[in-house]
Motif scaffolding. Structure first.
Motif, PDB file in Angstrom:
ATOM      1  N   ASN A 290      36.869 -31.626  65.667  1.00  0.00           N
ATOM      2  CA  ASN A 290      35.420 -31.711  65.577  1.00  0.00           C
ATOM      3  C   ASN A 290      34.921 -32.814  66.504  1.00  0.00           C
ATOM      4  OD1 ASN A 290      32.711 -32.414  64.709  1.00  0.00           O
ATOM      5  ND2 ASN A 290      33.125 -31.282  62.834  1.00  0.00           N
ATOM      6  N   ILE A 291      33.871 -32.522  67.276  1.00  0.00           N
ATOM      7  CA  ILE A 291      33.395 -33.514  68.242  1.00  0.00           C
ATOM      8  C   ILE A 291      32.808 -34.749  67.568  1.00  0.00           C
ATOM      9  CG2 ILE A 291      32.969 -31.788  70.020  1.00  0.00           C
ATOM     10  CD1 ILE A 291      29.988 -31.979  69.363  1.00  0.00           C
ATOM     11  N   MET A 292      32.491 -34.652  66.273  1.00  0.00           N
ATOM     12  CA  MET A 292      31.939 -35.787  65.539  1.00  0.00           C
ATOM     13  C   MET A 292      33.012 -36.537  64.745  1.00  0.00           C
ATOM     14  SD  MET A 292      28.862 -35.620  66.511  1.00  0.00           S
ATOM     15  CE  MET A 292      28.093 -36.868  65.476  1.00  0.00           C
ATOM     16  N   SER A 293      34.275 -36.130  64.889  1.00  0.00           N
ATOM     17  CA  SER A 293      35.345 -36.781  64.138  1.00  0.00           C
ATOM     18  C   SER A 293      35.603 -38.192  64.658  1.00  0.00           C
ATOM     19  CB  SER A 293      36.632 -35.960  64.213  1.00  0.00           C
ATOM     20  OG  SER A 293      37.049 -35.808  65.557  1.00  0.00           O
ATOM     21  N   ALA A 294      36.163 -39.033  63.798  1.00  0.00           N
ATOM     22  CA  ALA A 294      36.406 -40.437  64.158  1.00  0.00           C
ATOM     23  C   ALA A 294      37.725 -40.589  64.896  1.00  0.00           C
ATOM     24  CB  ALA A 294      36.416 -41.294  62.894  1.00  0.00           C
ATOM     25  N   ASP A 295      37.744 -41.454  65.887  1.00  0.00           N
ATOM     26  CA  ASP A 295      38.970 -41.792  66.595  1.00  0.00           C
ATOM     27  C   ASP A 295      38.744 -43.115  67.321  1.00  0.00           C
ATOM     28  OD1 ASP A 295      37.643 -41.237  69.117  1.00  0.00           O
ATOM     29  OD2 ASP A 295      38.016 -39.129  68.749  1.00  0.00           O
ATOM     30  N   ARG A 296      39.699 -43.520  68.106  1.00  0.00           N
ATOM     31  CA  ARG A 296      39.588 -44.782  68.839  1.00  0.00           C
ATOM     32  C   ARG A 296      39.724 -44.535  70.348  1.00  0.00           C
ATOM     33  NH1 ARG A 296      39.476 -49.145  65.554  1.00  0.00           N
ATOM     34  NH2 ARG A 296      40.076 -50.569  67.237  1.00  0.00           N
ATOM     35  N   TYR A 297      39.045 -43.475  70.820  1.00  0.00           N
ATOM     36  CA  TYR A 297      39.073 -43.119  72.232  1.00  0.00           C
ATOM     37  C   TYR A 297      37.966 -43.806  73.042  1.00  0.00           C
ATOM     38  CZ  TYR A 297      42.331 -39.305  71.105  1.00  0.00           C
ATOM     39  OH  TYR A 297      43.405 -38.560  70.694  1.00  0.00           O
ATOM     40  N   HIS A 298      36.987 -44.374  72.382  1.00  0.00           N
ATOM     41  CA  HIS A 298      35.882 -45.003  73.096  1.00  0.00           C
ATOM     42  C   HIS A 298      36.384 -46.186  73.927  1.00  0.00           C
ATOM     43  CE1 HIS A 298      32.731 -42.653  71.164  1.00  0.00           C
ATOM     44  NE2 HIS A 298      33.381 -42.806  70.019  1.00  0.00           N
ATOM     45  N   PHE A 301      37.157 -49.439  72.218  1.00  0.00           N
ATOM     46  CA  PHE A 301      38.381 -49.421  71.420  1.00  0.00           C
ATOM     47  C   PHE A 301      39.615 -49.510  72.306  1.00  0.00           C
ATOM     48  CE2 PHE A 301      35.877 -46.994  68.029  1.00  0.00           C
ATOM     49  CZ  PHE A 301      35.692 -48.131  67.275  1.00  0.00           C
ATOM     50  N   LEU A 302      39.561 -48.905  73.492  1.00  0.00           N
ATOM     51  CA  LEU A 302      40.697 -48.995  74.411  1.00  0.00           C
ATOM     52  C   LEU A 302      40.966 -50.448  74.792  1.00  0.00           C
ATOM     53  CD1 LEU A 302      39.956 -45.975  76.800  1.00  0.00           C
ATOM     54  CD2 LEU A 302      41.512 -46.050  74.845  1.00  0.00           C
ATOM     55  N   PHE A 303      39.903 -51.192  75.055  1.00  0.00           N
ATOM     56  CA  PHE A 303      40.063 -52.619  75.361  1.00  0.00           C
ATOM     57  C   PHE A 303      40.533 -53.381  74.128  1.00  0.00           C
ATOM     58  CE2 PHE A 303      37.148 -51.859  79.028  1.00  0.00           C
ATOM     59  CZ  PHE A 303      37.945 -52.421  80.017  1.00  0.00           C
ATOM     60  N   ALA A 304      39.909 -53.115  72.977  1.00  0.00           N
ATOM     61  CA  ALA A 304      40.253 -53.852  71.759  1.00  0.00           C
ATOM     62  C   ALA A 304      41.701 -53.613  71.352  1.00  0.00           C
ATOM     63  CB  ALA A 304      39.315 -53.450  70.624  1.00  0.00           C
ATOM     64  N   ASP A 305      42.158 -52.371  71.429  1.00  0.00           N
ATOM     65  CA  ASP A 305      43.525 -52.052  71.019  1.00  0.00           C
ATOM     66  C   ASP A 305      44.570 -52.607  71.972  1.00  0.00           C
ATOM     67  OD1 ASP A 305      42.453 -50.738  68.876  1.00  0.00           O
ATOM     68  OD2 ASP A 305      42.702 -48.724  69.695  1.00  0.00           O
ATOM     69  N   SER A 306      44.159 -52.988  73.170  1.00  0.00           N
ATOM     70  CA  SER A 306      45.099 -53.596  74.119  1.00  0.00           C
ATOM     71  C   SER A 306      45.136 -55.115  73.979  1.00  0.00           C
ATOM     72  CB  SER A 306      44.730 -53.224  75.550  1.00  0.00           C
ATOM     73  OG  SER A 306      43.499 -53.838  75.928  1.00  0.00           O
ATOM     74  N   GLY A 307      44.343 -55.654  73.043  1.00  0.00           N
ATOM     75  CA  GLY A 307      44.373 -57.085  72.778  1.00  0.00           C
ATOM     76  C   GLY A 307      43.238 -57.886  73.361  1.00  0.00           C
ATOM     77  N   VAL A 308      42.268 -57.233  74.001  1.00  0.00           N
ATOM     78  CA  VAL A 308      41.126 -57.941  74.580  1.00  0.00           C
ATOM     79  C   VAL A 308      40.194 -58.393  73.451  1.00  0.00           C
ATOM     80  CG1 VAL A 308      39.191 -57.821  76.194  1.00  0.00           C
ATOM     81  CG2 VAL A 308      41.295 -56.530  76.651  1.00  0.00           C
ATOM     82  N   LYS A 309      39.745 -59.636  73.503  1.00  0.00           N
ATOM     83  CA  LYS A 309      38.893 -60.203  72.465  1.00  0.00           C
ATOM     84  C   LYS A 309      37.491 -59.577  72.501  1.00  0.00           C
ATOM     85  CE  LYS A 309      42.103 -63.007  71.101  1.00  0.00           C
ATOM     86  NZ  LYS A 309      42.796 -62.750  69.806  1.00  0.00           N
ATOM     87  N   PRO A 310      36.829 -59.514  71.329  1.00  0.00           N
ATOM     88  CA  PRO A 310      35.503 -58.877  71.273  1.00  0.00           C
ATOM     89  C   PRO A 310      34.486 -59.445  72.258  1.00  0.00           C
ATOM     90  CG  PRO A 310      36.355 -59.201  69.059  1.00  0.00           C
ATOM     91  CD  PRO A 310      37.316 -59.880  69.991  1.00  0.00           C
ATOM     92  N   LEU A 311      34.413 -60.771  72.375  1.00  0.00           N
ATOM     93  CA  LEU A 311      33.435 -61.359  73.299  1.00  0.00           C
ATOM     94  C   LEU A 311      33.749 -60.994  74.746  1.00  0.00           C
ATOM     95  CD1 LEU A 311      32.784 -64.922  71.793  1.00  0.00           C
ATOM     96  CD2 LEU A 311      31.265 -62.930  71.789  1.00  0.00           C
ATOM     97  N   ALA A 312      35.037 -60.885  75.073  1.00  0.00           N
ATOM     98  CA  ALA A 312      35.422 -60.488  76.430  1.00  0.00           C
ATOM     99  C   ALA A 312      35.028 -59.039  76.693  1.00  0.00           C
ATOM    100  CB  ALA A 312      36.921 -60.679  76.629  1.00  0.00           C
ATOM    101  N   ILE A 313      35.191 -58.175  75.686  1.00  0.00           N
ATOM    102  CA  ILE A 313      34.787 -56.770  75.838  1.00  0.00           C
ATOM    103  C   ILE A 313      33.285 -56.677  76.059  1.00  0.00           C
ATOM    104  CG2 ILE A 313      34.703 -54.517  74.711  1.00  0.00           C
ATOM    105  CD1 ILE A 313      37.185 -55.348  73.122  1.00  0.00           C
ATOM    106  N   LEU A 314      32.526 -57.433  75.272  1.00  0.00           N
ATOM    107  CA  LEU A 314      31.068 -57.442  75.442  1.00  0.00           C
ATOM    108  C   LEU A 314      30.680 -57.912  76.833  1.00  0.00           C
ATOM    109  CD1 LEU A 314      29.838 -58.902  72.015  1.00  0.00           C
ATOM    110  CD2 LEU A 314      29.682 -56.542  72.804  1.00  0.00           C
ATOM    111  N   ALA A 315      31.377 -58.919  77.341  1.00  0.00           N
ATOM    112  CA  ALA A 315      31.074 -59.438  78.678  1.00  0.00           C
ATOM    113  C   ALA A 315      31.386 -58.393  79.747  1.00  0.00           C
ATOM    114  CB  ALA A 315      31.879 -60.714  78.929  1.00  0.00           C
ATOM    115  N   ILE A 316      32.537 -57.745  79.646  1.00  0.00           N
ATOM    116  CA  ILE A 316      32.943 -56.747  80.640  1.00  0.00           C
ATOM    117  C   ILE A 316      31.963 -55.587  80.674  1.00  0.00           C
ATOM    118  CG2 ILE A 316      34.711 -55.042  81.236  1.00  0.00           C
ATOM    119  CD1 ILE A 316      36.778 -57.016  80.013  1.00  0.00           C
ATOM    120  N   LEU A 317      31.696 -55.014  79.521  1.00  0.00           N
ATOM    121  CA  LEU A 317      30.822 -53.847  79.464  1.00  0.00           C
ATOM    122  C   LEU A 317      29.361 -54.219  79.710  1.00  0.00           C
ATOM    123  CD1 LEU A 317      32.404 -51.883  76.468  1.00  0.00           C
ATOM    124  CD2 LEU A 317      32.906 -51.739  78.911  1.00  0.00           C
ATOM    125  N   GLY A 318      28.969 -55.424  79.292  1.00  0.00           N
ATOM    126  CA  GLY A 318      27.610 -55.886  79.564  1.00  0.00           C
ATOM    127  C   GLY A 318      27.357 -56.056  81.056  1.00  0.00           C
TER     128      GLY A 318
END
Length: 366
Positions: A290-298, A301-318
């Protein structure tokens, strides 16, 4: 530019959040942890209520108290802005119902389509692919209706999809709203700029309670993500109310310029959440889910699951989102052919970032 609009709406939004927090705690209206959720504990999810109320109050009070050109334009153009008000209310209320009690996916989609229909029925939609009117306002006007419908529903859900990391959906929405506000300010459309900057301001007030420092106290919920997603989706059309949806130029614009952004500039400006949603949906379809099903493909999540800290992810994507926004503002005053080239280059760079995120290996310690 009137940055006071951003400050005032931010203050209104920030002042509402403590009341919403107290109400949510008293009624135990919490976001359920687990699955793809990164949080633990009881976190209220009614931040969208504060943003919606703050924006409505900002527009209402400003139109009554302020006596400048914006309030005069509100009075003269208010009857042309009803599709946005009705559509935003529909999106907000179906999101709020879902926050209070999970609603069927088909009902939510039906309401989203209804909100998009209201906008299209009001005479709004893409008039061109770039910054000038073209076949989308002529022999292919039927295609504009189809694209506009898909765009509104798609962007609303894209913002909802990317709301998986504290501060992310709000930060990306703020960057886009500010860019739209600057665009309209430079084009001489004070009212459209005011509306966009007011949205940006209410996001700032919410982010004070949503940023991961040390952790979020409040989530925007579906009411917030759908309201913001719809608002961002219709921002390219706000200028069309300048002259009753005609193709007249804005006071400070070139004669051939649209009263809003065309399809390609809009995609470029919102490329990060839009491409992320399209990529994840494609992966789910290929897996037969289902296209609305939950997963960690976003991407977050790819950055977070590789160990990148939340603030660093926000900085990169921002930074990535800010680059896309600056490119759109830059090419608005360029020859259209050169503008297309620069937008394609910026999108290509963004796709490289996606490819890099996809190549990251999960950190077993996470």
């Amino acid at each position: 530019m009137q940055f006071s609009v951003v400050i005032t709406s931010a203050m209104l939004s920030a002042l509402t959040m403590p009341f919403i927090l107290n109400f949510a705690h008293s009624k135990k209206l919490y976001d359920v942890a687990g699955g793809r959720k990164n949080h633990d504990g009881n976190i209220p999810r009614l931040g969208g209520l504060g943003m919606f109320l703050a924006f409505a109050a900002m527009v209402t009070v400003f139109s009554i108290v302020q006596t400048g050109p914006v309030s005069r334009e509100l009075a003269s153009r208010g009857d042309k802005l009803w599709p946005f008000a009705v559509g935003a209310a529909l999106m907000y209320f179906i999101g709020l119902l879902d926050d209070l009690k999970a609603q069927p996916a088909r009902l939510k989609l039906a309401v989203q389509i209804a909100a998009a229909l209201v906008v299209v029925a009001g005479g709004y939609g893409f008039r061109g692919f770039g910054f000038r009117a073209d076949v989308l306002s002529g022999q292919l006007s039927w295609l504009s209706i189809v694209i506009t419908m898909g765009w509104i529903v798609g962007v609303a859900n894209a913002v909802n999809f990317i709301d998986g990391l504290d501060g992310l959906a709000g930060s990306l929405s703020f960057i886009a709203a500010i860019a739209f506000g600057i665009f309209y300010y430079q084009a001489g459309d004070a009212l459209s700029s005011f509306l966009c900057l007011s949205i940006a301001g209410v996001i700032v007030g919410f982010l004070f309670f949503n940023f991961p420092v040390p952790k979020a106290k409040l989530f925007m919920g579906d009411s917030g993500s759908l309201f913001l997603g719809f608002s961002l989706a219709v921002m390219p059309f706000l200028g069309l109310a300048q002259a009753g949806t005609t193709l007249e130029a804005l006071p400070g614009a070139a004669e051939s310029q649209l009263l809003g952004l065309g399809l390609f500039p809009s995609i470029t400006l919102l490329a990060l959440p839009v491409f992320d949603a399209l990529r994840v949906i494609a992966l789910r379809i290929m897996e037969g889910r289902n296209i609305m099903s939950a997963d960690r493909y976003h991407i977050h999540f790819l950055f977070a699951d590789s160990g990148v800290k939340p603030l660093a992810i926000l900085a990169i994507l921002g930074v990535a989102a800010a680059v896309q926004a600056m490119v759109v503002l830059l090419v608005a005053s360029m020859p259209q052919s050169l503008g297309y080239l620069l937008m394609l280059i910026s999108i290509g760079i963004l796709l490289i970032l996606f490819r890099y995120a996809m190549s990251l290996k999960p950190d077993k310690a996470c």
